[in-house]
Structures are given as structure tokens and as C-alpha cells.
Design a protein around this motif. Structure first.
Motif, short mmCIF file in Angstrom:
data_model
loop_
_atom_site.label_atom_id
_atom_site.label_comp_id
_atom_site.label_asym_id
_atom_site.label_seq_id
_atom_site.Cartn_x
_atom_site.Cartn_y
_atom_site.Cartn_z
N ILE A 1 0.85 -1.20 0.00
CA ILE A 1 0.00 0.00 0.00
C ILE A 1 0.88 1.25 0.00
N ILE A 2 1.89 1.25 0.84
CA ILE A 2 2.81 2.40 0.90
C ILE A 2 3.51 2.60 -0.43
N ASP A 3 3.93 1.51 -1.07
CA ASP A 3 4.59 1.63 -2.38
C ASP A 3 3.69 2.29 -3.41
N THR B 1 -6.65 6.16 -5.15
CA THR B 1 -7.85 5.89 -4.35
C THR B 1 -7.74 4.50 -3.72
N ALA B 2 -8.57 4.29 -2.71
CA ALA B 2 -8.62 2.97 -2.08
C ALA B 2 -9.01 1.91 -3.10
N SER B 3 -9.85 2.27 -4.03
CA SER B 3 -10.26 1.35 -5.09
C SER B 3 -9.06 0.95 -5.97
N GLN B 4 -8.27 1.94 -6.36
CA GLN B 4 -7.09 1.65 -7.18
C GLN B 4 -6.09 0.80 -6.41
N ILE B 5 -5.87 1.13 -5.14
CA ILE B 5 -4.91 0.41 -4.32
C ILE B 5 -5.39 -1.03 -4.09
N SER B 6 -6.70 -1.21 -3.89
CA SER B 6 -7.24 -2.55 -3.62
C SER B 6 -6.94 -3.51 -4.76
N LYS B 7 -6.94 -3.01 -5.98
CA LYS B 7 -6.62 -3.86 -7.14
C LYS B 7 -5.16 -4.30 -7.14
N ASN B 8 -4.27 -3.45 -6.60
CA ASN B 8 -2.84 -3.77 -6.56
C ASN B 8 -2.48 -4.73 -5.43
N VAL B 9 -3.24 -4.71 -4.35
CA VAL B 9 -2.87 -5.51 -3.17
C VAL B 9 -3.85 -6.65 -2.90
N VAL C 1 -8.54 -1.85 2.65
CA VAL C 1 -7.47 -0.92 2.28
C VAL C 1 -7.64 0.39 3.02
N SER C 2 -8.85 0.91 3.05
CA SER C 2 -9.11 2.16 3.76
C SER C 2 -8.76 2.05 5.24
N ASP C 3 -9.10 0.92 5.86
CA ASP C 3 -8.78 0.70 7.27
C ASP C 3 -7.27 0.65 7.49
N ARG C 4 -6.55 -0.02 6.61
CA ARG C 4 -5.09 -0.11 6.74
C ARG C 4 -4.44 1.27 6.57
N ILE C 5 -4.92 2.05 5.61
CA ILE C 5 -4.38 3.40 5.41
C ILE C 5 -4.64 4.25 6.64
N ARG C 6 -5.84 4.17 7.21
CA ARG C 6 -6.17 4.92 8.43
C ARG C 6 -5.22 4.54 9.56
N ARG C 7 -4.96 3.24 9.74
CA ARG C 7 -4.05 2.79 10.80
C ARG C 7 -2.62 3.29 10.55
N LEU C 8 -2.18 3.29 9.29
CA LEU C 8 -0.84 3.80 8.96
C LEU C 8 -0.74 5.30 9.26
N GLU C 9 -1.81 6.03 9.02
CA GLU C 9 -1.84 7.46 9.34
C GLU C 9 -1.86 7.68 10.85
N GLU C 10 -2.69 6.95 11.56
CA GLU C 10 -2.80 7.11 13.01
C GLU C 10 -1.51 6.76 13.74
N SER C 11 -0.75 5.81 13.19
CA SER C 11 0.51 5.41 13.83
C SER C 11 1.68 6.27 13.35
N ASN C 12 1.38 7.28 12.53
CA ASN C 12 2.38 8.20 11.98
C ASN C 12 3.42 7.54 11.10
N ILE C 13 3.12 6.37 10.57
CA ILE C 13 3.99 5.79 9.55
C ILE C 13 3.81 6.63 8.29
#
Length: 146
Positions: free
Chosen positions: A8-10, A19-27, A34-46
Motif C-alpha cells: 500500500i505504501i509503495d 484511491t482505495a479502489s485503485q490500491i485494492s486492485k494492486n494488493v 485498504v481504507s482501514d489499513r491506510i487509516r491505521r498507517l496514518e494514526e501510527s504516523n507511519i
């Protein structure tokens, strides 16, 4: 963080507007996952922020220089640090180990603007004892993130 988070980060490194839709196709995950994972990455300041890469030359910034700086004594370090980050020409500032105390990356339009920055701004900072300027002829690789 796992391999899916890394993927997702890549994707976001290549296009922070993906978009989460575009990312979901890649992963191979659902859009909500995908949206949940991005939110967690933001909340953890990664993920600290989203940004863009500008074409510096098209904006008129055709000269990049690296300036190595020595500060004469420790009491002047704080003032140097406060002032150097305020100059718009300075796009990076690093505290160094070795021969020099600091290295700054400067972006300007031409040598006249570089001379003005060095003579009238940098050398006016109390404690700047010595500087050594190197001009980049070209950039082979430059990335914002690892």
C-alpha cells in the motif's frame, strides 16, 4: 506493519492521490480493508503527510547547491537553527558528523540568487564561521522516501 501495508505504501509513494479502489486492485484486498489499513498507517504516523513533486526547472529553480557550514561556538547553534529554517531557499538542513557542522540544500534560480543568499543571508547569521558551496550539475536520483 506487514507485506500488504508495504505494498500500500509503495502505491502511495508513486501516487499519493491513488484511491482505495485503485490500491485494492494492486494488493488484492477489499476497498474497506485498504481504507482501514491506510487509516491505521496514518494514526501510527507511519504515513506523516501526503505531498506532490514539483518540476523545479519549470518553476524557475534551475540551480541546486549544497552548502557545508561550520558554526564557531556552541552558544550560536540555537540561533543558527532558528534562522536557517526560515529561508525559503533552504529546502533541507542536516546536522552533520565530521568536518562540517551542518549541510543545507539550497534551491535558487541562478548564480546571482545563490550569491545573494550566501553573502546577505547565510553569512549574516551570527556564528557562521566557514562555508563551502558545491553546485549540483545534474541529479541522477532523488526520492522523498525510502
Amino acid at each position: 506493519m506487514d507485506i500488504i501495508d508495504e505494498k500500500i505504501i509503495d502505491v502511495l509513494k508513486e501516487n499519493s492521490r491513488a484511491t482505495a479502489s485503485q490500491i485494492s486492485k494492486n494488493v488484492n484486498l477489499s476497498i474497506p480493508a485498504v481504507s482501514d489499513r491506510i487509516r491505521r498507517l496514518e494514526e501510527s504516523n507511519i504515513i506523516e503527510k501526503y505531498t506532490i513533486k514539483l518540476n523545479r526547472e519549470k518553476l524557475g529553480y534551475k540551480l541546486m547547491a549544497f552548502v557545508f557550514i561550520n558554526i564557531d561556538c556552541a552558544p550560536n547553534i540555537h540561533g543558527f537553527r532558528e534562522l536557517i529554517i526560515e529561508f525559503s531557499e533552504v529546502i533541507e538542513c542536516h546536522h552533520m558528523a565530521g568536518e562540517y557542522d551542518y549541510m543545507i540544500k539550497v534551491l535558487v534560480s541562478d548564480t546571482t540568487e545563490l550569491e545573494d543568499f550566501l553573502s546577505n543571508k547565510l553569512k549574516s547569521i551570527k556564528g557562521v564561521q566557514k562555508s563551502n558551496t558545491l553546485i549540483a550539475l545534474s541529479t541522477l536520483k532523488e526520492k522523498n522516501n525510502r
